[in-house]
Design an enzyme around this catalytic site. Sequence first.
Site, PDB file in Angstrom:
ATOM      1  N   SER A 141      36.338  55.647   5.432  1.00  0.00           N
ATOM      2  CA  SER A 141      37.204  55.901   6.576  1.00  0.00           C
ATOM      3  C   SER A 141      38.229  54.771   6.643  1.00  0.00           C
ATOM      4  CB  SER A 141      36.349  55.938   7.845  1.00  0.00           C
ATOM      5  OG  SER A 141      37.156  56.139   8.975  1.00  0.00           O
ATOM      6  N   LYS A 167      39.367  59.238   4.060  1.00  0.00           N
ATOM      7  CA  LYS A 167      39.656  59.787   5.389  1.00  0.00           C
ATOM      8  C   LYS A 167      40.624  58.845   6.086  1.00  0.00           C
ATOM      9  CE  LYS A 167      36.952  59.659   9.553  1.00  0.00           C
ATOM     10  NZ  LYS A 167      35.665  60.033  10.184  1.00  0.00           N
ATOM     11  N   LYS A 169      42.500  57.767   9.529  1.00  0.00           N
ATOM     12  CA  LYS A 169      42.559  57.885  10.972  1.00  0.00           C
ATOM     13  C   LYS A 169      44.016  58.164  11.356  1.00  0.00           C
ATOM     14  CE  LYS A 169      38.289  56.718  12.290  1.00  0.00           C
ATOM     15  NZ  LYS A 169      37.415  57.596  13.118  1.00  0.00           N
ATOM     16  N   ASP A 195      41.264  62.157  10.705  1.00  0.00           N
ATOM     17  CA  ASP A 195      40.449  62.113  11.920  1.00  0.00           C
ATOM     18  C   ASP A 195      41.305  61.594  13.064  1.00  0.00           C
ATOM     19  OD1 ASP A 195      38.535  61.887  13.881  1.00  0.00           O
ATOM     20  OD2 ASP A 195      37.361  60.329  12.880  1.00  0.00           O
ATOM     21  N   GLU A 220      39.642  66.348  11.682  1.00  0.00           N
ATOM     22  CA  GLU A 220      38.478  66.053  12.517  1.00  0.00           C
ATOM     23  C   GLU A 220      38.910  65.750  13.952  1.00  0.00           C
ATOM     24  OE1 GLU A 220      36.248  62.919  10.730  1.00  0.00           O
ATOM     25  OE2 GLU A 220      34.985  62.606  12.470  1.00  0.00           O
ATOM     26  N   ASP A 245      33.566  66.392  15.801  1.00  0.00           N
ATOM     27  CA  ASP A 245      32.748  65.177  15.836  1.00  0.00           C
ATOM     28  C   ASP A 245      32.323  64.970  17.299  1.00  0.00           C
ATOM     29  OD1 ASP A 245      31.892  62.508  16.091  1.00  0.00           O
ATOM     30  OD2 ASP A 245      33.465  61.651  14.855  1.00  0.00           O
ATOM     31  N   LYS A 269      26.552  62.941  13.393  1.00  0.00           N
ATOM     32  CA  LYS A 269      26.210  61.533  13.602  1.00  0.00           C
ATOM     33  C   LYS A 269      24.937  61.520  14.442  1.00  0.00           C
ATOM     34  CE  LYS A 269      30.925  59.678  13.671  1.00  0.00           C
ATOM     35  NZ  LYS A 269      32.025  59.275  14.568  1.00  0.00           N
ATOM     36  N   GLY A 297      30.008  58.059  10.352  1.00  0.00           N
ATOM     37  CA  GLY A 297      29.526  56.688  10.427  1.00  0.00           C
ATOM     38  C   GLY A 297      30.013  56.024  11.699  1.00  0.00           C
TER      39      GLY A 297
HETATM   40 MG   LIG Z   1      35.324  61.110  13.852  1.00  0.00          MG
END
Ligand SMILES: [Mg+2]
Length: 374
Positions: A141, A167, A169, A195, A220, A245, A269, A297
């Site tokens: 991430s 991934k 952000k 995400d 996400e 998520d 998660k 995570g």
């Molecule tokens: Mg997330």
Amino acid sequence: MKLRGIELRRVSMPLVSPFRTSFGTQTKRDILLLKAVTDDAEGWGECVALADPLYSSEYVDSQVDVLRRFLLPKLASPEGQAAIARSGAAAVAGLLHPFKGQRMAKAAVEMAILDAELRGLGRSFGRELGAVADRVPSGVSVGIYDSVPQLLTVVQGFLDAGYVRIKLKIEPGWDLVPVAAVRERFGADVPLQVDANTAYTLRDARHLAKLDEFDLLLIEQPLEEEDVLGHAALARQMATPICLDESIVSAQTAAAAIALDACQIVNIKPGRVGGYLEARRIHDLAAAHGLAVWCGGMLETGIGRAANVALAALPGFTLPGDISASDRFYQTDITEPIVMADGHIAVPAGPGLGVTPIPEVLDAVTTSAEWIPF
Ligand SMILES: [Mg+2]
């Protein structure tokens, strides 16, 4: 199984570099660890709550408080002790169900008791949960940066290290440009996803649909956690699969989101959903509906990371998780470091979590410890 008590231990761990998401920047992790002591073994749990209630309503101090005042007294009560003696960690969620929310605290205490139980039995987390692989692919991430060149340097480093999926952000103002830049620099073959951590609203649907041209694995949690219907509407307006998520806090909420076509993929998660046993139920539910899942995570130490690796080895985890090596976040982990080889992380095979805190390292990062006898 007879529980003698639980230790609550706070540790402070500096991150190797600041981690910025749409809800804030973290430079260190203030983590609550639980140690469950039984007649046979000691087990460890990690509470994934952050210092501030920005990812979810939970925060570390609130989880310590609810454990002290409500959750641990319930488990220590004659009813709690009897249920745990009879059923072990499987009894924990039911005992704590009357207390609303607080899933990260519930997950941590169930995890510690499950670890103690499994260590006593000589059985691994992976075997207990139903792992079918001995290693899992490792994704990473990548936070938000001040500039695209900075981002590209960081992504290059992670690809060079061997991570098999990137991934990014994103947030309003940091979405199409960085995604396009990563695609342009590293090509169409890099598995890529984004995400937003709830940073958009449905009014951004046309803008978000412009991400479709970048062939992302998924987007996400673009919208607020309670906006499940908004995600269903957004899914009809863009081709990129929607992954939830923050919205998924239980198997029940997962079932509703699936029924509403609000997501095609679920990020699981364990801390967010109240524990590894509930996480497995969501895995089973998603598999029954043909949805892919992957393991998210929360900047875990080796304790939580080891358990996540075991979970991610279940058959429905068909997308790479945010299960990176320890050194993605920490110079020195409190357990033997979780390492990546050939883009994968080995599923621990030893009893329980298969990893244990190293006493000197743990003591060096401990800021407080409290023993709560049962
Ligand atoms: Mg997330």
